[in-house]
Motif scaffolding. Structure first.
Motif, PDB file in Angstrom:
ATOM      1  N   TYR B  36     -17.712 -28.203 106.429  1.00 37.32           N
ATOM      2  CA  TYR B  36     -17.551 -27.172 105.415  1.00 37.32           C
ATOM      3  C   TYR B  36     -16.115 -26.657 105.452  1.00 37.32           C
ATOM      4  O   TYR B  36     -15.481 -26.619 106.498  1.00 37.32           O
ATOM      5  CB  TYR B  36     -18.484 -25.979 105.666  1.00 37.32           C
ATOM      6  N   LYS B  37     -15.639 -26.221 104.292  1.00 35.49           N
ATOM      7  CA  LYS B  37     -14.353 -25.554 104.175  1.00 35.49           C
ATOM      8  C   LYS B  37     -14.621 -24.096 103.834  1.00 35.49           C
ATOM      9  O   LYS B  37     -15.380 -23.797 102.908  1.00 35.49           O
ATOM     10  CB  LYS B  37     -13.509 -26.187 103.071  1.00 35.49           C
ATOM     11  N   GLN B  38     -13.994 -23.188 104.598  1.00 29.12           N
ATOM     12  CA  GLN B  38     -14.190 -21.772 104.345  1.00 29.12           C
ATOM     13  C   GLN B  38     -12.844 -21.081 104.145  1.00 29.12           C
ATOM     14  O   GLN B  38     -12.064 -20.942 105.090  1.00 29.12           O
ATOM     15  CB  GLN B  38     -14.960 -21.104 105.487  1.00 29.12           C
ATOM     16  N   ASP B  39     -12.594 -20.657 102.928  1.00 26.61           N
ATOM     17  CA  ASP B  39     -11.407 -19.863 102.659  1.00 26.61           C
ATOM     18  C   ASP B  39     -11.615 -18.464 103.240  1.00 26.61           C
ATOM     19  O   ASP B  39     -12.757 -17.993 103.357  1.00 26.61           O
ATOM     20  CB  ASP B  39     -11.145 -19.769 101.156  1.00 26.61           C
ATOM     21  N   THR B  40     -10.518 -17.807 103.582  1.00 23.97           N
ATOM     22  CA  THR B  40     -10.596 -16.491 104.210  1.00 23.97           C
ATOM     23  C   THR B  40     -11.397 -15.521 103.356  1.00 23.97           C
ATOM     24  O   THR B  40     -11.123 -15.374 102.166  1.00 23.97           O
ATOM     25  CB  THR B  40      -9.184 -15.940 104.448  1.00 23.97           C
ATOM     26  N   SER B  46     -19.414 -26.872 101.091  1.00 24.53           N
ATOM     27  CA  SER B  46     -19.633 -28.183 101.693  1.00 24.53           C
ATOM     28  C   SER B  46     -18.589 -29.206 101.251  1.00 24.53           C
ATOM     29  O   SER B  46     -18.242 -29.289 100.077  1.00 24.53           O
ATOM     30  CB  SER B  46     -21.027 -28.690 101.327  1.00 24.53           C
ATOM     31  N   LEU B  47     -18.104 -29.992 102.221  1.00 23.96           N
ATOM     32  CA  LEU B  47     -17.192 -31.092 101.923  1.00 23.96           C
ATOM     33  C   LEU B  47     -17.912 -32.429 102.010  1.00 23.96           C
ATOM     34  O   LEU B  47     -17.806 -33.272 101.118  1.00 23.96           O
ATOM     35  CB  LEU B  47     -16.011 -31.085 102.908  1.00 23.96           C
ATOM     36  N   THR B  48     -18.614 -32.658 103.111  1.00 26.38           N
ATOM     37  CA  THR B  48     -19.325 -33.921 103.307  1.00 26.38           C
ATOM     38  C   THR B  48     -20.594 -33.687 104.116  1.00 26.38           C
ATOM     39  O   THR B  48     -20.694 -32.727 104.875  1.00 26.38           O
ATOM     40  CB  THR B  48     -18.480 -34.952 104.076  1.00 26.38           C
ATOM     41  N   SER B  83      -3.365 -25.321  99.318  1.00 26.86           N
ATOM     42  CA  SER B  83      -4.747 -24.876  99.113  1.00 26.86           C
ATOM     43  C   SER B  83      -5.706 -25.377 100.196  1.00 26.86           C
ATOM     44  O   SER B  83      -6.863 -24.957 100.245  1.00 26.86           O
ATOM     45  CB  SER B  83      -5.248 -25.346  97.749  1.00 26.86           C
ATOM     46  N   ASP B  84      -5.205 -26.264 101.059  1.00 23.27           N
ATOM     47  CA  ASP B  84      -6.041 -26.735 102.169  1.00 23.27           C
ATOM     48  C   ASP B  84      -6.090 -25.720 103.308  1.00 23.27           C
ATOM     49  O   ASP B  84      -6.864 -25.883 104.251  1.00 23.27           O
ATOM     50  CB  ASP B  84      -5.509 -28.063 102.710  1.00 23.27           C
ATOM     51  N   SER B  85      -5.249 -24.702 103.249  1.00 21.44           N
ATOM     52  CA  SER B  85      -5.265 -23.659 104.274  1.00 21.44           C
ATOM     53  C   SER B  85      -6.625 -22.975 104.266  1.00 21.44           C
ATOM     54  O   SER B  85      -7.025 -22.361 103.275  1.00 21.44           O
ATOM     55  CB  SER B  85      -4.162 -22.630 104.015  1.00 21.44           C
ATOM     56  N   ALA B  86      -7.356 -23.106 105.370  1.00 21.66           N
ATOM     57  CA  ALA B  86      -8.720 -22.591 105.442  1.00 21.66           C
ATOM     58  C   ALA B  86      -9.260 -22.868 106.831  1.00 21.66           C
ATOM     59  O   ALA B  86      -8.601 -23.496 107.659  1.00 21.66           O
ATOM     60  CB  ALA B  86      -9.611 -23.273 104.397  1.00 21.66           C
ATOM     61  N   SER B  87     -10.478 -22.417 107.073  1.00 18.40           N
ATOM     62  CA  SER B  87     -11.185 -22.774 108.294  1.00 18.40           C
ATOM     63  C   SER B  87     -12.134 -23.916 107.970  1.00 18.40           C
ATOM     64  O   SER B  87     -12.820 -23.899 106.944  1.00 18.40           O
ATOM     65  CB  SER B  87     -11.981 -21.579 108.826  1.00 18.40           C
ATOM     66  N   TYR B  88     -12.169 -24.926 108.828  1.00 13.50           N
ATOM     67  CA  TYR B  88     -13.031 -26.092 108.615  1.00 13.50           C
ATOM     68  C   TYR B  88     -14.107 -26.083 109.693  1.00 13.50           C
ATOM     69  O   TYR B  88     -13.800 -26.069 110.885  1.00 13.50           O
ATOM     70  CB  TYR B  88     -12.213 -27.376 108.634  1.00 13.50           C
TER      71      TYR B  88
END
Lengths: 114, 113
Positions: B36-40, B46-48, B83-88
């Motif tokens: 999962y990708k979680q923006d602040t 969900s990614l995969t 835009s990839d800046s996030a928590s994975y």
């Protein structure tokens, strides 16, 4: 299409006050519903999950409670907040009977207890 | 002890560069693994999702791999964007535990110009 709404987005409450966070899902029927809490630097902690109206399972003993008065409505409550209840709360849903299905999260509710 | 461990805790990469995030798990029996990708301040997206029989899955510039034998997964980000800046977050589902997903603590990615 399915959507999930969670509110309020932010909340500042004094210790000892009550809490009510609400989550609703649209565009699906009989979803599995979840409440998670996320602490900084920690993984999501499952608080409650529900497979149907009035059916609530609790994962962690605490002063929080959950209710599901309608099929697509999930409410997180507390009668008296503690400082330790501060955190980021996330509601999520998945298709019913689909443990391996995709989990969809709400936008989250930031709770600060002072 | 957490059954899903992610590394590194955080990383900083330059825009346009690639990076790889790691996830090791001990969850058993294994059902599926999700990234999962979680923006602040937002909910995870969900990614995969990969099951036992899948060893790679892509979603745009994101490619996830899974080695069910060694219980390791990786998420590769190609040509990173701001835009990839996030928590994975790596999430593992156990085959016998309904509703009990195991969440990693996440890797915080910061993409700088």
């Amino acid at each position: 299409s399915q959507t999930i709404h969670q509110w309020p987005a932010t909340l500042v409450q004094p210790v000892g006050s009550p809490l009510s966070l609400e989550c609703t899902v649209e565009g699906t029927s009989n979803p599995n519903l979840y409440w998670y809490r996320q602490a900084a630097g920690r993984g999501l902690q499952l608080l409650f999950y529900s497979v149907g109206i009035g059916q609530i399972s609790s994962e962690v003993p605490q002063n929080l409670s959950a209710s599901r008065p309608q099929d697509r409505q999930f409410i997180l409550s507390s009668k008296k907040l503690l400082l330790s209840d501060s955190g980021f709360y996330l509601c999520a849903w998945e298709e019913g009977q689909a443990n391996t299905g995709e989990l969809f999260f709400g936008e989250g509710s930031r709770l600060t207890v002072l | 002890k957490n059954q899903v461990e992610q590394s590194p805790q955080s990383l900083i990469i330059l825009e346009g560069k690639n990076c790889t995030l790691q996830c090791n798990y001990t969850v058993s029996p294994f059902s599926n693994l999700r990234w999962y990708k979680q923006d602040t301040g937002r909910g995870p997206v969900s990614l995969t999702i990969m099951t036992f029989s899948e060893n790679t899955k892509s979603n745009g510039r994101y490619t996830a791999t899974l080695d069910a034998d060694t219980k390791q997964s990786s998420l590769h980000i190609t040509a990173s964007q701001l835009s990839d800046s996030a928590s994975y977050i790596c999430v593992v589902s156990a085959g016998d535990s309904w509703g009990k997903l195991q969440f990693g603590a996440g890797t915080q990615v910061v993409v700088t110009p």
